[in-house]
Design an enzyme around this catalytic site. Structure first.
Site, PDB file in Angstrom:
ATOM      1  N   GLY A 141     -13.145  75.019  12.730  1.00 49.90           N
ATOM      2  CA  GLY A 141     -11.693  75.583  13.430  1.00 49.90           C
ATOM      3  C   GLY A 141     -11.777  77.168  13.585  1.00 49.90           C
TER       4      GLY A 141
ATOM      5  N   ARG B 221     -15.199  75.044  18.825  1.00 53.23           N
ATOM      6  CA  ARG B 221     -15.438  74.121  20.437  1.00 53.23           C
ATOM      7  C   ARG B 221     -16.406  75.155  20.861  1.00 53.23           C
ATOM      8  NH1 ARG B 221     -11.175  69.741  21.590  1.00 53.23           N
ATOM      9  NH2 ARG B 221     -10.396  71.477  20.726  1.00 53.23           N
TER      10      ARG B 221
ATOM     11  N   TYR C  38       2.463  65.233  14.899  1.00 53.76           N
ATOM     12  CA  TYR C  38       1.689  65.913  14.053  1.00 53.76           C
ATOM     13  C   TYR C  38       2.017  66.142  12.663  1.00 53.76           C
ATOM     14  CZ  TYR C  38       0.848  70.727  12.870  1.00 53.76           C
ATOM     15  OH  TYR C  38       0.553  71.589  12.532  1.00 53.76           O
TER      16      TYR C  38
ATOM     17  N   THR D 151       0.331  82.277  15.209  1.00 55.36           N
ATOM     18  CA  THR D 151      -1.558  82.240  16.416  1.00 55.36           C
ATOM     19  C   THR D 151      -1.174  81.441  17.819  1.00 55.36           C
ATOM     20  OG1 THR D 151      -1.733  79.579  15.319  1.00 55.36           O
ATOM     21  CG2 THR D 151      -2.159  81.774  13.814  1.00 55.36           C
ATOM     22  N   GLU D 152      -2.199  80.842  17.808  1.00 52.60           N
ATOM     23  CA  GLU D 152      -2.539  80.563  19.540  1.00 52.60           C
ATOM     24  C   GLU D 152      -1.757  78.913  18.942  1.00 52.60           C
ATOM     25  OE1 GLU D 152      -6.450  79.953  20.530  1.00 52.60           O
ATOM     26  OE2 GLU D 152      -6.750  82.147  20.272  1.00 52.60           O
TER      27      GLU D 152
HETATM   28  C1  8X3 Z   1       2.394  74.343  11.117  1.00 54.50           C
HETATM   29  C2  8X3 Z   1       3.942  74.367  11.296  1.00 54.50           C
HETATM   30  O1  8X3 Z   1       6.416  74.013  11.588  1.00 54.50           O
HETATM   31  O2  8X3 Z   1       5.046  74.422  13.616  1.00 54.50           O
HETATM   32  O3  8X3 Z   1       1.361  73.246  11.030  1.00 54.50           O
HETATM   33  O4  8X3 Z   1       5.241  72.418  12.145  1.00 54.50           O
HETATM   34  S1  8X3 Z   1       5.054  73.861  12.281  1.00 54.50           S
END
Ligand code: 8X3
Length: 252
Positions: A9, A34, A151, A186-187
């Site tokens: 990345g 990428r 996530y 960041t992005e």
């Molecule tokens: C990035 C931080 O709080 O947007 O991993 O999940 S958060």
């Protein structure tokens, strides 16, 4: 001769900032991502300081990962430092409304991709009886927040993999540690919100977020400790942030 670090990345954000700090400090680089043009731009910028090799491949494709690793020219084939940085969030919907494609992308990059590249590199670290792996986790790997579901699950997996790698690899002289950033501008949010820049900008408004450079400096600090010191797990937040959901914002 400087050590060699591979950064996933590396075409933007924390990865790119880390490449710059490493180059300042004489580490040779394998920069992965990428977006080939972006990698080549970064290579051009840094190659007066250190040796830089670009590897452009999709971390989700396990055949491509191993092929990329095997394609490394000799001077780059001894990787002492692996920065598992690649990772993204896609969507912020409640679990019942989430998009399965988004879930798969996050699991494929954040978890499986990290495992593929680690699997390719770890055998040579074991052979050399030395190595350092930094897994870039997240505060989302330490707690769960509304809409963060998959996530957060992917980053909790990174947290578990980080601990497990340390257990399995410490007897081979390999250091393993994680850095878990909170809000870094960041992005990241632009990707999460599928290119909606206005929505992404709001995430970082009314307070001072971390910059990719803040995190890159911490990564460099971690990998530049004496060989007997392993920073196992770090959480880094902006001063204005206390948890994933508690951020002191001054919005007028
Ligand atoms: C990035 C931080 O709080 O947007 O991993 O999940 S958060």
């Amino acid at each position: 001769m400087g050590k060699t670090a591979l950064i996933t990345g590396a075409s933007s954000g924390i990865g790119r900032a880390t490449a710059r700090v490493f180059a300042e400090n004489g580490l040779n680089l394998i920069i992965c991502g990428r977006r080939k043009e972006r990698l080549e731009e970064l290579q051009k910028e840094l190659s007066s300081k250190v040796d830089v090799h670009c590897l452009s491949f999709d971390l989700r494709d396990k055949t491509a990962v191993f092929k990329a690793y095997e394609s490394l020219p000799r001077p780059f084939s001894k990787i002492e430092i692996l920065i598992n940085n690649a990772g993204n969030a896609h969507g912020l919907s409640p679990i019942d409304q989430g998009d399965i494609n988004d879930w798969e992308t996050m699991m494929d990059i954040n978890v499986k991709g990290l495992l593929y590249i680690s699997k390719a590199i770890i055998p040579s670290m074991i052979k050399n009886n030395t190595g350092h792996i930094i897994n870039i986790g997240s505060t989302a790997g330490k707690e769960v927040y509304p809409g963060g579901n998959v996530y957060c699950a992917s980053k909790h997996a990174v947290d578990a993999i980080n601990q497990a790698m340390r257990i399995d690899l410490h007897q081979h002289g390999i250091r393993v540690g994680a850095i878990n950033p909170g809000l870094v501008e960041t992005e990241f949010s632009e990707v999460r919100f599928k290119g909606d820049r206005e929505k992404a900008k709001k995430v970082y408004q009314g307070f001072t977020p971390l910059t990719p450079e803040d995190v890159a400096e911490i990564i460099y600090f971690t990998i530049s400790r004496p060989p007997h010191v392993n920073i196992a797990d770090l959480i880094v937040m902006p001063t204005d942030q206390a948890s994933s959901t508690i951020v002191h914002k001054n919005l007028q």
